[in-house]
Scaffold this active site. Structure first.
Site, PDB file in Angstrom:
ATOM      1  N   ARG A  46     -17.979  30.442  -6.626  1.00  0.00           N
ATOM      2  CA  ARG A  46     -18.150  29.517  -7.745  1.00  0.00           C
ATOM      3  C   ARG A  46     -18.191  30.263  -9.071  1.00  0.00           C
ATOM      4  O   ARG A  46     -17.698  29.774 -10.093  1.00  0.00           O
ATOM      5  CB  ARG A  46     -19.419  28.680  -7.567  1.00  0.00           C
ATOM      6  CG  ARG A  46     -19.559  27.569  -8.606  1.00  0.00           C
ATOM      7  CD  ARG A  46     -20.726  26.649  -8.332  1.00  0.00           C
ATOM      8  NE  ARG A  46     -22.004  27.350  -8.394  1.00  0.00           N
ATOM      9  CZ  ARG A  46     -23.180  26.761  -8.170  1.00  0.00           C
ATOM     10  NH1 ARG A  46     -23.225  25.479  -7.839  1.00  0.00           N
ATOM     11  NH2 ARG A  46     -24.296  27.450  -8.254  1.00  0.00           N
ATOM     12  N   LYS A 145     -20.426  26.315 -14.279  1.00  0.00           N
ATOM     13  CA  LYS A 145     -21.833  26.679 -14.454  1.00  0.00           C
ATOM     14  C   LYS A 145     -21.922  27.647 -15.637  1.00  0.00           C
ATOM     15  O   LYS A 145     -21.934  28.873 -15.475  1.00  0.00           O
ATOM     16  CB  LYS A 145     -22.375  27.306 -13.171  1.00  0.00           C
ATOM     17  CG  LYS A 145     -23.900  27.337 -13.095  1.00  0.00           C
ATOM     18  CD  LYS A 145     -24.349  27.705 -11.698  1.00  0.00           C
ATOM     19  CE  LYS A 145     -25.863  27.825 -11.602  1.00  0.00           C
ATOM     20  NZ  LYS A 145     -26.550  26.532 -11.778  1.00  0.00           N
ATOM     21  N   GLU A 178     -27.762  14.111 -12.743  1.00  0.00           N
ATOM     22  CA  GLU A 178     -28.535  15.130 -12.037  1.00  0.00           C
ATOM     23  C   GLU A 178     -29.877  15.283 -12.718  1.00  0.00           C
ATOM     24  O   GLU A 178     -30.144  14.630 -13.738  1.00  0.00           O
ATOM     25  CB  GLU A 178     -27.790  16.470 -11.995  1.00  0.00           C
ATOM     26  CG  GLU A 178     -27.463  17.061 -13.352  1.00  0.00           C
ATOM     27  CD  GLU A 178     -26.667  18.365 -13.256  1.00  0.00           C
ATOM     28  OE1 GLU A 178     -26.355  18.786 -12.134  1.00  0.00           O
ATOM     29  OE2 GLU A 178     -26.381  18.949 -14.316  1.00  0.00           O
TER      30      GLU A 178
END
Length: 280
Positions: A46, A145, A178
Site C-alpha cells: 500500500r 495514505k 470512517e
C-alpha cells in the site's frame, strides 16, 4: 533515517522538505508483536501504491524496507509496538509545484502505542458524529495514505471538546466514511457492514483482514453505504485499524449501542487475535 540508524535527537529533516511544508508524502503504520511485524507485506504494497499515486519515487526496494523494519522490530526494547514508516517528497523550492523536489526522504520510527483507553476492549468507547465532513473521494482518493490528516485532526478536536474518545465522520451524502483514524463496521439486522472506499473510507489493512475473517467464518457481510440513521440504529458498532486493532463502540452522540461488545465483534476479535499469534 535514510538508511542510517540513529537516536531520536539525531533524526533531522530539512524545513524545506515538502513533507514538512505541505504534508506532501505518504506513510504506513505497522504493528509488531513478539518483535515480529504483522501483515508487513500488505502495508509495504500500500505504501508503494500511495507513493505511485503521488508520483513519489521511493529510493528503496520492497526487500530493503522489509529488511530494515524486521531488524528494527528485533532490536526494539519492547516486544509489542508500532512502526511508523514515512516517505516525504523531499527538499524543494517554496511553492506547491513538486517539480525539482527530491530525492524522497524515508524514515522509520519505532514506538510504543496506546491509542484507546485501557478498558476500551471490554467497555467500549464513546463517540460523536463530527460536524466535520470527510473530504469527498472525488476530490482526494481516500486510498492514498498521505501525510495530510487535517480533516481527521479537526474531527478529533471536536471529540476532545465533547469529552468523548473518538469521532465518526460522514461524507457529503450523510453516509458514514470512517472514524478519525479507523474504519467503521456495524452489525445491522444480523449483517456485518462497512462503507466502501468511494464513501471516504481508507482501504484499511485491518479492514481487509476482518472482511476475510468474516467470509471464512460464515458471518454475513456487505460493503455498502451506511446512512447516519442506520448507524444509529445498529446493534453493534466497532472500529478497526492497525493502531486501534478492534475496538467496540459503546455510544454515539450519547445514544447507547445495544450490544457492546457484541457477539459478532467478540467472534472477530478472537479470530483476529489468532492471526496475530499465527503470524508473529
Amino acid at each position: 533515517m535514510n538508511g542510517n540508524q540513529c537516536n531520536q535527537e539525531d533524526a533531522t529533516l530539512s524545513i524545506f522538505d515538502h513533507g514538512v511544508l505541505y504534508g506532501d508524502g505518504v506513510f504506513e503504520g505497522i504493528r509488531f508483536y513478539h518483535h515480529k511485524p504483522l501483515l508487513m507485506h500488505d502495508h509495504i504494497e500500500r505504501l508503494f501504491a500511495s507513493a505511485n499515486s503521488l508520483e513519489i519515487v521511493i529510493p528503496y526496494t520492497t526487500a530493503e524496507l522489509i529488511s530494515a523494519i524486521t531488524n528494527l522490530c528485533e532490536q526494539a526494547l519492547f516486544s509489542h509496538g508500532y512502526i511508523r514508516l514515512v516517505v516525504t517528497r523531499g527538499v524543494g523550492a517554496i511553492g506547491l509545484n513538486p517539480i525539482g523536489c527530491g530525492p524522497a526522504n524515508v524514515f522509520i520510527i519505532v514506538a510504543e502505542l496506546n491509542m484507546m483507553p485501557a478498558n476500551a476492549i471490554h467497555q467500549g468507547i464513546t463517540t460523536i458524529i463530527a460536524t466535520t465532513r470527510r473530504i469527498s473521494s472525488s476530490a482526494l482518493d481516500p486510498r492514498i495514505k498521505s501525510l495530510n490528516y487535517l480533516n481527521s485532526i479537526l474531527a478529533k478536536q471536536e471529540a476532545n471538546r465533547t469529552n468523548v474518545d473518538e469521532a465518526i465522520l460522514l461524507n457529503d451524502q450523510n453516509n458514514v466514511a470512517e472514524a478519525v483514524a479507523e474504519n467503521v463496521f456495524i452489525v445491522h439486522k444480523g449483517k456485518l457492514i462497512t462503507p466502501p472506499c468511494d464513501d471516504g473510507a481508507l482501504n484499511g489493512i485491518t479492514r481487509k483482514t476482518i472482511l476475510a475473517l468474516a467470509q471464512e467464518s460464515g458471518i454475513p457481510y456487505d460493503i455498502a453505504s451506511i446512512p447516519e440513521a442506520t448507524l444509529l440504529a445498529s446493534d453493534e458498532v466497532f472500529l478497526t485499524g492497525t493502531g486501534a486493532e478492534l475496538i467496540p463502540v459503546r455510544s454515539i452522540n450519547g445514544k447507547l449501542i445495544p450490544q457492546c461488545p457484541g457477539q459478532i465483534f467478540s467472534k472477530l476479535k478472537v479470530l483476529y487475535t489468532g492471526i496475530i499469534e499465527q503470524q508473529t
